[in-house]
Design an enzyme around this catalytic site. Structure first.
Site, PDB file in Angstrom:
ATOM      1  N   HIS A   7       0.827  -1.209   0.000  1.00  0.00           N
ATOM      2  CA  HIS A   7       0.000   0.000   0.000  1.00  0.00           C
ATOM      3  C   HIS A   7       0.858   1.255   0.000  1.00  0.00           C
ATOM      4  O   HIS A   7       2.037   1.214   0.338  1.00  0.00           O
ATOM      5  CB  HIS A   7      -0.977   0.045   1.177  1.00  0.00           C
ATOM      6  CG  HIS A   7      -0.345   0.007   2.540  1.00  0.00           C
ATOM      7  ND1 HIS A   7      -0.130  -1.151   3.235  1.00  0.00           N
ATOM      8  CD2 HIS A   7       0.110   0.998   3.349  1.00  0.00           C
ATOM      9  CE1 HIS A   7       0.419  -0.882   4.401  1.00  0.00           C
ATOM     10  NE2 HIS A   7       0.587   0.420   4.502  1.00  0.00           N
ATOM     11  N   HIS A  79       3.906   7.191   3.907  1.00  0.00           N
ATOM     12  CA  HIS A  79       4.844   6.071   3.747  1.00  0.00           C
ATOM     13  C   HIS A  79       4.393   5.140   2.629  1.00  0.00           C
ATOM     14  O   HIS A  79       3.281   5.253   2.117  1.00  0.00           O
ATOM     15  CB  HIS A  79       5.040   5.298   5.065  1.00  0.00           C
ATOM     16  CG  HIS A  79       3.838   4.546   5.564  1.00  0.00           C
ATOM     17  ND1 HIS A  79       2.970   5.072   6.495  1.00  0.00           N
ATOM     18  CD2 HIS A  79       3.367   3.312   5.275  1.00  0.00           C
ATOM     19  CE1 HIS A  79       2.024   4.177   6.761  1.00  0.00           C
ATOM     20  NE2 HIS A  79       2.236   3.108   6.036  1.00  0.00           N
ATOM     21  N   GLU A 130       7.690   1.081   5.013  1.00  0.00           N
ATOM     22  CA  GLU A 130       7.143   0.038   5.869  1.00  0.00           C
ATOM     23  C   GLU A 130       7.383  -1.296   5.176  1.00  0.00           C
ATOM     24  O   GLU A 130       7.181  -1.410   3.955  1.00  0.00           O
ATOM     25  CB  GLU A 130       5.629   0.258   6.059  1.00  0.00           C
ATOM     26  CG  GLU A 130       4.955  -0.806   6.916  1.00  0.00           C
ATOM     27  CD  GLU A 130       3.451  -0.557   7.122  1.00  0.00           C
ATOM     28  OE1 GLU A 130       2.859   0.245   6.365  1.00  0.00           O
ATOM     29  OE2 GLU A 130       2.889  -1.164   8.046  1.00  0.00           O
TER      30      GLU A 130
HETATM   31 CO    CO Z   1       1.076   1.280   6.337  1.00  0.00          CO
END
Ligand code: CO
Length: 134
Positions: A7, A79, A130
């Site tokens: 994502h 992020h 991440e």
């Molecule tokens: Co995230």
């Protein structure tokens, strides 16, 4: 090491308004809000054919995205999340190469119930990264 793009996350000052914008203006499928107290955020996921967009709103005192939203009042990209097969192996390889892992360096459980880690943006082109084990 890297698998799929899991994502892209966008920090927002008003999660309901952001979810409504994606749902109504962009016609996207948006999940129900999910509070993640351990991460200091409430999230929804916008489901796309090839990936997801995570919309994040601060939750509680000392949210890790509060300072970001002070600098970016209308929100912004926060992020990017890449999938990895083995998060401990990935972490150890990155640390051995000099990359900084945020927090205590131990994976936390992310929004999908899977282990996640964050890498310092200064080590990755100014972007908070991440990693999620899938
Ligand atoms: Co995230």
């Amino acid at each position: 090491m890297l698998g799929r793009l899991n994502h892209v996350a966008i920090a927002v000052p008003d999660l309901d308004a952001a979810a409504a914008s994606y749902r109504n203006q962009l016609g996207a499928k948006v999940s129900a809000p999910q509070a993640l107290p351990e991460h200091g955020v409430t999230v929804v996921f916008v489901e796309l054919a090839n990936t997801k967009v995570e919309l994040l709103e601060p939750l509680g005192e000392g949210s890790p995205i509060a300072a970001f939203l002070e600098r970016n009042g209308s929100g912004g990209m926060h992020h990017i999340c890449y999938e990895v097969d083995d998060i401990i192996a990935a972490r150890d390889k990155l640390k051995a190469g000099g990359a900084r892992v945020l927090g205590d360096g131990e994976p936390k459980t992310g929004a999908h119930g899977k282990p996640v880690l964050f890498l310092h943006p200064k080590d990755f082109q100014g972007t908070l990264v991440e990693l999620e084990q899938t």
